[in-house]
Design a protein around this motif. Structure first.
Motif, PDB file in Angstrom:
ATOM      1  N   PRO A 106      78.653  55.505  20.096  1.00  0.00           N
ATOM      2  CA  PRO A 106      80.082  55.228  20.258  1.00  0.00           C
ATOM      3  C   PRO A 106      80.396  54.227  21.362  1.00  0.00           C
ATOM      4  N   ALA A 107      79.422  53.938  22.232  1.00  0.00           N
ATOM      5  CA  ALA A 107      79.640  52.895  23.224  1.00  0.00           C
ATOM      6  C   ALA A 107      79.627  51.505  22.584  1.00  0.00           C
TER       7      ALA A 107
ATOM      8  N   LEU B 248      76.715  62.790  -0.284  1.00  0.00           N
ATOM      9  CA  LEU B 248      75.557  62.502   0.567  1.00  0.00           C
ATOM     10  C   LEU B 248      74.981  63.770   1.151  1.00  0.00           C
ATOM     11  N   PHE B 249      73.667  63.828   1.201  1.00  0.00           N
ATOM     12  CA  PHE B 249      72.954  64.869   1.936  1.00  0.00           C
ATOM     13  C   PHE B 249      72.503  64.253   3.247  1.00  0.00           C
ATOM     14  N   VAL B 250      72.972  64.822   4.345  1.00  0.00           N
ATOM     15  CA  VAL B 250      72.750  64.194   5.650  1.00  0.00           C
ATOM     16  C   VAL B 250      72.349  65.248   6.675  1.00  0.00           C
ATOM     17  N   ARG B 251      71.908  64.759   7.801  1.00  0.00           N
ATOM     18  CA  ARG B 251      71.672  65.609   8.970  1.00  0.00           C
ATOM     19  C   ARG B 251      72.042  64.784  10.190  1.00  0.00           C
ATOM     20  N   SER B 252      72.628  65.443  11.195  1.00  0.00           N
ATOM     21  CA  SER B 252      73.014  64.758  12.425  1.00  0.00           C
ATOM     22  C   SER B 252      72.518  65.548  13.616  1.00  0.00           C
ATOM     23  N   SER B 253      72.230  64.848  14.692  1.00  0.00           N
ATOM     24  CA  SER B 253      71.840  65.520  15.935  1.00  0.00           C
ATOM     25  C   SER B 253      73.045  66.139  16.630  1.00  0.00           C
ATOM     26  N   LEU B 254      74.260  65.815  16.149  1.00  0.00           N
ATOM     27  CA  LEU B 254      75.481  66.318  16.768  1.00  0.00           C
ATOM     28  C   LEU B 254      76.314  67.107  15.760  1.00  0.00           C
ATOM     29  N   ALA B 255      77.043  68.072  16.272  1.00  0.00           N
ATOM     30  CA  ALA B 255      77.960  68.838  15.418  1.00  0.00           C
ATOM     31  C   ALA B 255      79.244  68.059  15.147  1.00  0.00           C
ATOM     32  N   HIS B 256      79.615  67.184  16.086  1.00  0.00           N
ATOM     33  CA  HIS B 256      80.815  66.353  15.927  1.00  0.00           C
ATOM     34  C   HIS B 256      80.366  64.931  15.607  1.00  0.00           C
TER      35      HIS B 256
ATOM     36  N   VAL C 252      76.337  52.991   4.175  1.00  0.00           N
ATOM     37  CA  VAL C 252      76.482  54.289   4.823  1.00  0.00           C
ATOM     38  C   VAL C 252      76.364  54.070   6.317  1.00  0.00           C
ATOM     39  N   SER C 253      77.364  54.539   7.058  1.00  0.00           N
ATOM     40  CA  SER C 253      77.342  54.411   8.510  1.00  0.00           C
ATOM     41  C   SER C 253      78.119  55.585   9.101  1.00  0.00           C
ATOM     42  N   SER C 254      78.438  55.484  10.366  1.00  0.00           N
ATOM     43  CA  SER C 254      79.170  56.584  11.016  1.00  0.00           C
ATOM     44  C   SER C 254      80.416  56.103  11.742  1.00  0.00           C
ATOM     45  N   GLY C 255      80.985  55.011  11.254  1.00  0.00           N
ATOM     46  CA  GLY C 255      82.219  54.546  11.861  1.00  0.00           C
ATOM     47  C   GLY C 255      82.723  53.270  11.232  1.00  0.00           C
ATOM     48  N   ALA C 256      83.978  52.976  11.485  1.00  0.00           N
ATOM     49  CA  ALA C 256      84.616  51.726  11.080  1.00  0.00           C
ATOM     50  C   ALA C 256      85.715  51.469  12.101  1.00  0.00           C
ATOM     51  N   HIS C 257      85.320  51.093  13.281  1.00  0.00           N
ATOM     52  CA  HIS C 257      86.217  50.946  14.423  1.00  0.00           C
ATOM     53  C   HIS C 257      86.781  49.527  14.460  1.00  0.00           C
ATOM     54  N   PRO C 258      88.073  49.352  14.725  1.00  0.00           N
ATOM     55  CA  PRO C 258      89.057  50.340  15.166  1.00  0.00           C
ATOM     56  C   PRO C 258      89.936  50.904  14.050  1.00  0.00           C
ATOM     57  N   ARG C 259      89.566  50.637  12.791  1.00  0.00           N
ATOM     58  CA  ARG C 259      90.355  51.264  11.722  1.00  0.00           C
ATOM     59  C   ARG C 259      90.439  52.768  11.952  1.00  0.00           C
ATOM     60  N   TYR C 260      89.311  53.359  12.260  1.00  0.00           N
ATOM     61  CA  TYR C 260      89.263  54.763  12.655  1.00  0.00           C
ATOM     62  C   TYR C 260      88.813  54.846  14.112  1.00  0.00           C
ATOM     63  N   ALA C 261      89.488  55.672  14.890  1.00  0.00           N
ATOM     64  CA  ALA C 261      89.041  55.889  16.261  1.00  0.00           C
ATOM     65  C   ALA C 261      87.610  56.407  16.245  1.00  0.00           C
ATOM     66  N   ARG C 262      86.790  55.878  17.114  1.00  0.00           N
ATOM     67  CA  ARG C 262      85.383  56.288  17.143  1.00  0.00           C
ATOM     68  C   ARG C 262      85.265  57.782  17.412  1.00  0.00           C
ATOM     69  N   ASN C 263      84.257  58.372  16.828  1.00  0.00           N
ATOM     70  CA  ASN C 263      83.927  59.752  17.151  1.00  0.00           C
ATOM     71  C   ASN C 263      83.071  59.713  18.411  1.00  0.00           C
TER      72      ASN C 263
ATOM     73  N   LYS D   8      86.609  61.097  26.617  1.00  0.00           N
ATOM     74  CA  LYS D   8      86.032  59.936  27.290  1.00  0.00           C
ATOM     75  C   LYS D   8      84.512  59.936  27.252  1.00  0.00           C
ATOM     76  N   THR D   9      83.914  61.125  27.141  1.00  0.00           N
ATOM     77  CA  THR D   9      82.459  61.229  27.153  1.00  0.00           C
ATOM     78  C   THR D   9      81.892  60.716  25.842  1.00  0.00           C
ATOM     79  N   LEU D  10      80.934  59.793  25.907  1.00  0.00           N
ATOM     80  CA  LEU D  10      80.343  59.195  24.719  1.00  0.00           C
ATOM     81  C   LEU D  10      78.918  59.705  24.531  1.00  0.00           C
ATOM     82  N   VAL D  11      78.650  60.270  23.355  1.00  0.00           N
ATOM     83  CA  VAL D  11      77.334  60.826  23.039  1.00  0.00           C
ATOM     84  C   VAL D  11      76.844  60.195  21.743  1.00  0.00           C
ATOM     85  N   ALA D  12      75.658  59.604  21.779  1.00  0.00           N
ATOM     86  CA  ALA D  12      75.111  58.959  20.585  1.00  0.00           C
ATOM     87  C   ALA D  12      74.603  60.008  19.603  1.00  0.00           C
ATOM     88  N   ALA D  13      74.690  59.686  18.308  1.00  0.00           N
ATOM     89  CA  ALA D  13      74.262  60.591  17.238  1.00  0.00           C
ATOM     90  C   ALA D  13      73.101  59.982  16.473  1.00  0.00           C
ATOM     91  N   ASP D  14      72.059  60.757  16.255  1.00  0.00           N
ATOM     92  CA  ASP D  14      70.938  60.357  15.409  1.00  0.00           C
ATOM     93  C   ASP D  14      71.171  60.930  14.009  1.00  0.00           C
TER      94      ASP D  14
END
Length: 545
Positions: free
Chosen positions: A376-377, A428-436, A498-509, A520-526
């Motif tokens: 998200p950075a 899609l069948f996916v897995r993420s290192s983050l719950a959010h 397939v990605s995990s964002g489309a900024h700034p159309r959508y506010a970044r997660n 404000k805290t930014l955590v990267a997702a695998d």
């Protein structure tokens, strides 16, 4: 007829005017039950008292372009028009609190109209965007005097667009906040503020926390923007007074819905059409290859609205087309008529993600998942699509697709044309290192030169427990993409991003799970995307023929 109306009539390709002699009564005071007075302008052909009335309620003013477009042009063609500034805008009293006062104020305005000597007992509504929402606000309770509605690029509720897929529509919201906060500024300063909006807002779209951005954009906290940040939870009752979707099925007036494939409201406008159909109504639906602010869309909406209003207010039903649904098929660049939407004859066809970044109807073979990291950075940017700004619409995504945080799955060149008309989804069948986290999917048409043009897309925000994990820990996510009508030509290829964002159309997660307003805290997702027999990720297309 003014020079401006003559020019605009030609640009919109409207039929000849019935008269050029239009009287304008300005700043009529319409009292509300709470004592607030809303201002309105009445356009009427000279000697045309007791003609059917068109009610247009707007937060964007009554003069200048809006008065010309919705007032004079329609008055010249045989209608009275009452253009009213909604509460808290352009001289109308009270405070502008978007959406929430429109039902009560609209119905009070209708009661005032009924008491006027010039009111014939019949009226209709028209207009786009906010001017469309206010139509839905009063439609159910307007009674038999409401004879028709022409709703353009809008929906019966704006919450869905504000949090599309569960994410905050940052670019659209902030652009609109800046517009409504600067539109009444006079003089050179106001002009410069509006002309420089895109340049000023661009760096602010990356600012965190979001609850500071309104002050940075317009110099003050904006109460309704802060409310939208605070009330983002699905099902929050705060939105109930601004949501008119539950009453759509009870609207009995004939409705023509006009939208665009790249419009910000399209999925929810189609929902309104479906609600009317399920209630036994026969709404008309027209969808073209437009963005929210495209001049071509405005022109078609004006012509179609005039036909619709003449048919239902003046009895000229011979002007109506036979088929209630008309859509523009991109790629083929032609209009097609249908009896309903989605069109009969469309069948779902699954195009599976394959090892080696392929895309085909074949069942995927055993393979390892593809992986990427979303940071998200450095949020994955948006290119084109359903935006409020001029950057909207179809764009070449080739450069964007070279980013390491975007996976692409591409078919072989098509042997023959493939026509897709209807709702589109990605499973899609996916897995993420983050719950959010978020997942974004976009369908593109790739031509022989490698140009990758976005057709439709959608995003889904994941939160803990939604969706529930599969037994093996993967998540099965369904992304509803914008509906579309597109012909993929022989020799072209289908591509799914397939990605995990489309900024700034959508506010970044941010990945932190912190509240939308203060995060404000930014955590990267695998992220991992699976494509094997046990996890058959697929793009599901409504294929004609």
């Amino acid at each position: 007829m003014t020079v401006a109306s003559r020019v605009l009539s030609r640009l919109l390709e409207l039929p000849p005017a019935d008269t050029h002699d239009v009287i304008v009564e300005r700043d009529l005071e319409v009292p509300m039950p709470d004592g607030v007075k809303l201002l309105a302008d009445r356009y009427v052909p000279r000697g045309g008292d007791r003609l059917p009335t068109l009610l247009v309620r707007s937060p964007y003013g009554r003069g200048s372009f809006f008065g010309l477009q919705f007032g004079r042009l329609f008055a010249e063609r045989g209608f009275q028009v009452l253009i009213q500034s909604v509460r808290g805008t352009f001289g109308s009293g009270g405070r502008f609190d978007p959406f929430r006062d429109e039902r009560a104020d609209g119905l009070a305005t209708l009661e005032w109209m009924k008491r006027q000597d010039w009111f014939s007992g019949e009226f209709a509504t028209l207009g786009p965007s906010y001017l469309g929402l206010v139509q839905w606000a009063l439609a159910r309770d307007a009674g038999p005097t409401l004879k028709a509605m022409a709703v353009h690029e809008t929906a019966s509720q704006f919450r869905g667009q504000t949090y599309a897929g569960g994410a905050f529509s940052l670019d659209t919201v902030l652009s609109w906040v800046h517009l409504v906060r600067t539109q009444e500024k006079a003089g050179l300063g106001g002009v410069l503020a509006r002309l420089g909006a895109a340049r000023k807002l661009k760096p602010l779209l990356r600012h965190l926390p979001l609850n500071e951005v309104d002050t940075l954009a317009v110099g003050e906290r904006v109460a309704f923007y802060q409310d939208w940040l605070e009330h983002d939870a699905e099902g929050d009752p705060w939105w109930n007074p601004a949501d008119f979707s539950g009453s759509v099925s009870e609207v009995t007036a004939p409705v023509h819905l006009i939208g665009g494939w790249y419009d910000i409201f399209l999925p929810w406008q189609v929902n309104d059409y479906a609600a009317l159909r399920q209630a036994g109504r026969t709404p008309y639906l027209t969808i073209g290859p437009w963005t929210h602010v495209a001049p071509a869309g405005m022109a078609v909406a004006a012509r179609e609205s005039l036909v619709w209003l003449k048919a239902h207010l003046k009895g000229e039903r011979h002007l109506l087309r036979e088929a209630p649904v008309r859509v523009f098929v991109m790629g083929a660049n032609t209009w097609r008529d249908f009896s309903e939407w989605p069109p009969p004859g469309a069948r779902p066809q699954r195009w599976h993600l394959q090892a080696g970044r392929g895309l085909s109807p074949a069942t995927p073979e055993a393979s390892e998942p593809d992986r990427y990291r979303y940071d998200p950075a450095d949020p994955t940017p948006t290119v084109g699509g359903a935006l409020l700004t001029r950057e909207a619409g179809p764009r070449d995504n080739h450069e964007l697709e070279s980013r390491p945080d975007i996976l692409t799955y591409t078919s072989t060149p098509l042997d023959k044309d493939l026509e897709v008309i209807g709702p589109v989804r990605a499973e899609l069948f996916v897995r993420s290192s983050l719950a959010h986290t978020d997942f974004f999917a976009r369908l593109c048409d790739v031509d022989g030169s490698g140009k990758s043009i976005n057709i439709c897309d959608g995003l889904l925000r994941l939160v803990p427990g939604r969706p529930a994990p599969e037994p093996d820990g993967t998540l099965r996510v369904t992304l509803e993409l914008w509906p579309t009508a597109h012909r993929f030509l022989a020799g072209h290829r289908l591509r799914l991003q397939v990605s995990s964002g489309a900024h700034p159309r959508y506010a970044r997660n941010t990945g932190s799970g912190e509240p939308l307003a203060t995060a404000k805290t930014l955590v990267a997702a695998d992220q991992s995307v699976f494509h094997d027999p046990a996890h058959p990720s697929a793009l599901v297309l409504p294929v004609m023929g």
